[in-house]
Design a protein around this motif. Structure first.
Motif, PDB file in Angstrom:
ATOM      1  N   TYR A   6       0.801  -1.221   0.000  1.00 54.23           N
ATOM      2  CA  TYR A   6       0.000   0.000   0.000  1.00 54.23           C
ATOM      3  C   TYR A   6       0.840   1.281   0.000  1.00 54.23           C
ATOM      4  O   TYR A   6       0.316   2.365   0.254  1.00 54.23           O
ATOM      5  CB  TYR A   6      -0.968   0.006   1.198  1.00 54.23           C
ATOM      6  N   THR A 105      -4.664   9.690   3.307  1.00 52.65           N
ATOM      7  CA  THR A 105      -3.896   9.256   2.158  1.00 52.65           C
ATOM      8  C   THR A 105      -4.296  10.070   0.943  1.00 52.65           C
ATOM      9  O   THR A 105      -5.192  10.915   1.001  1.00 52.65           O
ATOM     10  CB  THR A 105      -4.115   7.748   1.903  1.00 52.65           C
ATOM     11  N   PHE A 128      -2.300   0.668  -4.778  1.00 47.71           N
ATOM     12  CA  PHE A 128      -1.841   1.003  -3.432  1.00 47.71           C
ATOM     13  C   PHE A 128      -3.026   1.381  -2.542  1.00 47.71           C
ATOM     14  O   PHE A 128      -3.084   1.000  -1.366  1.00 47.71           O
ATOM     15  CB  PHE A 128      -0.824   2.142  -3.478  1.00 47.71           C
ATOM     16  N   LEU A 129      -3.982   2.119  -3.110  1.00 49.80           N
ATOM     17  CA  LEU A 129      -5.174   2.486  -2.343  1.00 49.80           C
ATOM     18  C   LEU A 129      -6.041   1.258  -2.074  1.00 49.80           C
ATOM     19  O   LEU A 129      -6.576   1.096  -0.969  1.00 49.80           O
ATOM     20  CB  LEU A 129      -5.974   3.557  -3.088  1.00 49.80           C
ATOM     21  N   ALA A 131      -4.997  -1.816  -1.745  1.00 47.77           N
ATOM     22  CA  ALA A 131      -4.318  -2.599  -0.707  1.00 47.77           C
ATOM     23  C   ALA A 131      -4.420  -1.916   0.652  1.00 47.77           C
ATOM     24  O   ALA A 131      -4.548  -2.596   1.684  1.00 47.77           O
ATOM     25  CB  ALA A 131      -2.858  -2.802  -1.088  1.00 47.77           C
ATOM     26  N   GLU A 132      -4.368  -0.596   0.660  1.00 47.85           N
ATOM     27  CA  GLU A 132      -4.455   0.128   1.929  1.00 47.85           C
ATOM     28  C   GLU A 132      -5.823  -0.064   2.576  1.00 47.85           C
ATOM     29  O   GLU A 132      -5.929  -0.326   3.784  1.00 47.85           O
ATOM     30  CB  GLU A 132      -4.188   1.616   1.684  1.00 47.85           C
TER      31      GLU A 132
END
Length: 214
Positions: A6, A105, A128-129, A131-132
């Motif tokens: 992430y 974020t 990445f978002l 996964a975050e």
């Protein structure tokens, strides 16, 4: 800065235009952060604030989302007012300001020219978002800053944007149980023109806090 599911690494190669822009900024301002800006706050938070991208002289300089950006002057004191942060925001990473119950974020982690990431760059950063969000076990609500924050949050969740139209203060109950609340972005332009007042922003944050019981 190391890469994980992430958070991109310092020399993330996914977006050549942004990599070149960061390289130029590193030459011009070697004492700045000049790298993908990591999220701020714990993964255990119940609320995730999603913006668009780091500002050149704000987060890209300091290395913390909205820190040194004009938007932080409204965002961070408002979060503290609702018990989502503690301390006195000083527009620098060593100000002792901490988030309690929320995480911040951006949809694009690297500063873009003219503050405008391209659609392909947002798509490249979207994993990445995704996964975050997946790594936040207690996540109950998202505060989307601006239409871009709204759209990118929905895309990360695999939802159709047309089904959840953006409107300031709107509350969307999503199929996965999350609550999405929209706000106009707390940018200098929006606040200076009166499109977004501090009262309007407090109302949006308050609506989300009430909805998720944070």
């Amino acid at each position: 800065m190391t890469s994980n599911a992430y958070a991109p690494g310092r020399d993330c190669p996914l977006c050549p235009r942004l990599s070149a822009f960061l390289a130029d900024s590193r030459q011009a301002h070697p004492d700045w952060h000049n790298a993908p800006v990591p999220s701020f706050g714990d993964l255990s938070a119940r609320i995730l604030v999603v913006g668009l991208a780091p500002g050149l002289k704000g987060a890209n300089r300091t290395g913390r989302p909205f820190t040194g950006d004009y938007a932080g002057d409204l965002l961070y004191p408002t979060l503290a007012e609702f018990g989502l942060a503690q301390g006195c925001y000083g527009a620098r990473v060593d100000d002792g300001f901490v988030l309690t119950g929320c995480r911040i974020t951006n949809a694009a982690r690297c500063v873009p020219p003219a503050n405008k990431p391209l659609p392909a760059e947002l798509a490249a950063c979207r994993p990445f978002l995704v996964a975050e969000i997946a790594a936040m076990p207690a996540l109950a609500g998202i505060l989307a800053l601006g239409r871009h924050g709204h759209d990118q949050s929905l895309s990360a969740l695999g939802l159709r944007r047309a089904a959840y139209p953006f409107a300031h203060g709107a509350l969307h109950r999503l199929p996965n149980g999350l609550v999405l609340v929209d706000s106009y972005h707390c940018s200098r332009y929006n606040t200076n023109t009166g499109r977004l007042t501090p009262e309007m922003f407090r109302a949006a944050v308050g609506r989300l806090v009430e909805a998720v019981g944070a």
